[in-house]
Design a protein around this motif. Sequence first.
Motif, PDB file in Angstrom:
ATOM      1  N   ILE A   1      23.878 -38.244  36.055  1.00  0.00           N
ATOM      2  CA  ILE A   1      23.707 -38.825  34.719  1.00  0.00           C
ATOM      3  C   ILE A   1      22.226 -38.820  34.345  1.00  0.00           C
ATOM      4  CG2 ILE A   1      23.867 -40.967  33.375  1.00  0.00           C
ATOM      5  CD1 ILE A   1      26.599 -41.423  34.739  1.00  0.00           C
ATOM      6  N   GLY A   2      21.360 -39.133  35.293  1.00  0.00           N
ATOM      7  CA  GLY A   2      19.918 -39.080  35.036  1.00  0.00           C
ATOM      8  C   GLY A   2      19.462 -37.682  34.668  1.00  0.00           C
ATOM      9  N   PHE A   3      19.964 -36.682  35.401  1.00  0.00           N
ATOM     10  CA  PHE A   3      19.629 -35.289  35.113  1.00  0.00           C
ATOM     11  C   PHE A   3      20.069 -34.918  33.700  1.00  0.00           C
ATOM     12  CE2 PHE A   3      20.813 -30.844  34.842  1.00  0.00           C
ATOM     13  CZ  PHE A   3      19.700 -30.200  35.345  1.00  0.00           C
ATOM     14  N   LEU A   4      21.304 -35.259  33.359  1.00  0.00           N
ATOM     15  CA  LEU A   4      21.834 -34.924  32.040  1.00  0.00           C
ATOM     16  C   LEU A   4      21.049 -35.635  30.935  1.00  0.00           C
ATOM     17  CD1 LEU A   4      25.657 -35.009  32.826  1.00  0.00           C
ATOM     18  CD2 LEU A   4      24.196 -32.984  32.545  1.00  0.00           C
ATOM     19  N   PHE A   5      20.651 -36.871  31.197  1.00  0.00           N
ATOM     20  CA  PHE A   5      19.883 -37.628  30.210  1.00  0.00           C
ATOM     21  C   PHE A   5      18.513 -36.982  29.970  1.00  0.00           C
ATOM     22  CE2 PHE A   5      16.954 -41.185  29.187  1.00  0.00           C
ATOM     23  CZ  PHE A   5      17.461 -41.480  27.931  1.00  0.00           C
ATOM     24  N   VAL A   6      17.798 -36.653  31.034  1.00  0.00           N
ATOM     25  CA  VAL A   6      16.488 -36.020  30.877  1.00  0.00           C
ATOM     26  C   VAL A   6      16.648 -34.647  30.219  1.00  0.00           C
ATOM     27  CG1 VAL A   6      14.461 -35.117  32.094  1.00  0.00           C
ATOM     28  CG2 VAL A   6      15.460 -37.309  32.787  1.00  0.00           C
ATOM     29  N   HIS A   7      17.682 -33.923  30.605  1.00  0.00           N
ATOM     30  CA  HIS A   7      17.971 -32.617  29.996  1.00  0.00           C
ATOM     31  C   HIS A   7      18.153 -32.781  28.481  1.00  0.00           C
ATOM     32  CE1 HIS A   7      19.545 -28.459  30.136  1.00  0.00           C
ATOM     33  NE2 HIS A   7      20.360 -28.868  29.161  1.00  0.00           N
ATOM     34  N   GLY A   8      18.974 -33.761  28.104  1.00  0.00           N
ATOM     35  CA  GLY A   8      19.198 -34.027  26.687  1.00  0.00           C
ATOM     36  C   GLY A   8      17.930 -34.440  25.966  1.00  0.00           C
TER      37      GLY A   8
ATOM     38  N   GLY B   1      12.802 -41.279  42.118  1.00  0.00           N
ATOM     39  CA  GLY B   1      13.534 -41.179  43.382  1.00  0.00           C
ATOM     40  C   GLY B   1      14.906 -40.536  43.288  1.00  0.00           C
ATOM     41  N   LEU B   2      15.189 -39.799  42.235  1.00  0.00           N
ATOM     42  CA  LEU B   2      16.496 -39.148  42.099  1.00  0.00           C
ATOM     43  C   LEU B   2      16.409 -37.665  42.503  1.00  0.00           C
ATOM     44  CD1 LEU B   2      17.909 -40.615  38.767  1.00  0.00           C
ATOM     45  CD2 LEU B   2      18.617 -41.148  41.097  1.00  0.00           C
TER      46      LEU B   2
ATOM     47  N   GLU C   1      11.317 -23.400  33.177  1.00  0.00           N
ATOM     48  CA  GLU C   1      10.386 -24.412  32.689  1.00  0.00           C
ATOM     49  C   GLU C   1      11.091 -25.757  32.512  1.00  0.00           C
ATOM     50  OE1 GLU C   1       7.280 -25.253  29.012  1.00  0.00           O
ATOM     51  OE2 GLU C   1       8.889 -23.789  28.713  1.00  0.00           O
ATOM     52  N   MET C   2      12.247 -25.718  31.870  1.00  0.00           N
ATOM     53  CA  MET C   2      12.995 -26.935  31.611  1.00  0.00           C
ATOM     54  C   MET C   2      13.463 -27.580  32.915  1.00  0.00           C
ATOM     55  SD  MET C   2      15.835 -27.208  28.635  1.00  0.00           S
ATOM     56  CE  MET C   2      16.531 -28.782  28.197  1.00  0.00           C
ATOM     57  N   MET C   3      13.959 -26.770  33.833  1.00  0.00           N
ATOM     58  CA  MET C   3      14.430 -27.278  35.123  1.00  0.00           C
ATOM     59  C   MET C   3      13.279 -27.939  35.892  1.00  0.00           C
ATOM     60  SD  MET C   3      17.126 -27.671  36.991  1.00  0.00           S
ATOM     61  CE  MET C   3      18.327 -26.453  36.468  1.00  0.00           C
ATOM     62  N   GLY C   4      12.115 -27.319  35.874  1.00  0.00           N
ATOM     63  CA  GLY C   4      10.957 -27.893  36.551  1.00  0.00           C
ATOM     64  C   GLY C   4      10.562 -29.239  35.973  1.00  0.00           C
ATOM     65  N   LYS C   5      10.582 -29.346  34.663  1.00  0.00           N
ATOM     66  CA  LYS C   5      10.242 -30.606  34.002  1.00  0.00           C
ATOM     67  C   LYS C   5      11.266 -31.687  34.359  1.00  0.00           C
ATOM     68  CE  LYS C   5       7.707 -28.698  30.086  1.00  0.00           C
ATOM     69  NZ  LYS C   5       6.494 -29.503  30.176  1.00  0.00           N
ATOM     70  N   GLN C   6      12.539 -31.331  34.348  1.00  0.00           N
ATOM     71  CA  GLN C   6      13.595 -32.291  34.675  1.00  0.00           C
ATOM     72  C   GLN C   6      13.439 -32.799  36.099  1.00  0.00           C
ATOM     73  OE1 GLN C   6      16.813 -30.030  31.844  1.00  0.00           O
ATOM     74  NE2 GLN C   6      17.060 -29.849  34.006  1.00  0.00           N
ATOM     75  N   GLU C   7      13.276 -31.884  37.039  1.00  0.00           N
ATOM     76  CA  GLU C   7      13.179 -32.264  38.452  1.00  0.00           C
ATOM     77  C   GLU C   7      11.941 -33.128  38.701  1.00  0.00           C
ATOM     78  OE1 GLU C   7      15.512 -32.036  40.662  1.00  0.00           O
ATOM     79  OE2 GLU C   7      16.827 -30.831  39.393  1.00  0.00           O
ATOM     80  N   ALA C   8      10.833 -32.838  38.023  1.00  0.00           N
ATOM     81  CA  ALA C   8       9.615 -33.629  38.193  1.00  0.00           C
ATOM     82  C   ALA C   8       9.838 -35.074  37.733  1.00  0.00           C
ATOM     83  CB  ALA C   8       8.461 -32.989  37.429  1.00  0.00           C
ATOM     84  N   VAL C   9      10.501 -35.251  36.612  1.00  0.00           N
ATOM     85  CA  VAL C   9      10.765 -36.594  36.099  1.00  0.00           C
ATOM     86  C   VAL C   9      11.731 -37.323  37.032  1.00  0.00           C
ATOM     87  CG1 VAL C   9      11.843 -37.911  34.213  1.00  0.00           C
ATOM     88  CG2 VAL C   9      10.253 -36.031  33.698  1.00  0.00           C
ATOM     89  N   LEU C  10      12.790 -36.657  37.462  1.00  0.00           N
ATOM     90  CA  LEU C  10      13.759 -37.278  38.359  1.00  0.00           C
ATOM     91  C   LEU C  10      13.099 -37.707  39.671  1.00  0.00           C
ATOM     92  CD1 LEU C  10      16.750 -34.883  37.711  1.00  0.00           C
ATOM     93  CD2 LEU C  10      16.629 -37.280  37.056  1.00  0.00           C
ATOM     94  N   ALA C  11      12.194 -36.885  40.193  1.00  0.00           N
ATOM     95  CA  ALA C  11      11.512 -37.204  41.445  1.00  0.00           C
ATOM     96  C   ALA C  11      10.663 -38.472  41.300  1.00  0.00           C
ATOM     97  CB  ALA C  11      10.651 -36.023  41.886  1.00  0.00           C
ATOM     98  N   GLN C  12      10.101 -38.690  40.119  1.00  0.00           N
ATOM     99  CA  GLN C  12       9.260 -39.872  39.894  1.00  0.00           C
ATOM    100  C   GLN C  12      10.024 -41.188  40.051  1.00  0.00           C
ATOM    101  OE1 GLN C  12       6.631 -39.844  36.454  1.00  0.00           O
ATOM    102  NE2 GLN C  12       6.759 -37.608  36.421  1.00  0.00           N
TER     103      GLN C  12
END
Length: 165
Positions: A125-132, A162-163, A149-160
């Motif tokens: 859900i966090g991934f989908l939210f940041v993606h959206g 702990g997801l 580019e988009m995937m990298g941005k999503q993963e960076a935010v999720l890592a911040q």
Amino acid sequence: MGLQLAWNNEQTKMEIDQTLIDLLERLLQKAGESEGVNDGEVALTFVDDEAIHELNRDYRGIDRPTDVLSFAMNETLDEEPEIIYELEEDEELDDLTDVLGDIIISVDRAKAQSEEYGHSLEREIGFLFVHGFLHLLGYDHQDAESEAEMMGKQEAVLAQVGLTR
């Protein structure tokens, strides 16, 4: 004003608790910081596959359910329907200009995908939210470069928060 999350639950298959909302609010703040977006409101709605299928068909011409849809307030594509909004007595037009857009997440798709990918439902859900959210800001994934580019941005935010996978 700051970045704000307004949310609505229009499905009955999963309880949306305050812990999840708090997580999504943290993700919104981190994603906003990383993109230099400090103000605005994001409207999030949780739905089931039936509802998102209907929206996907009606607004995108794709006759199947999807996991997440984003409707940015600043988009002006010719094929999008014109939205006419009537102000309430106590509203001003300036109140609307800070709305970034709507994100709709299918809880059914999120559950299935979390199982398929072997991670938590919260992470999906966090991934989908940041993606959206990134879509609301104009990001897209029509080719390999923009998807990376988009995937990298999503993963960076999720890592911040702990997801990670």
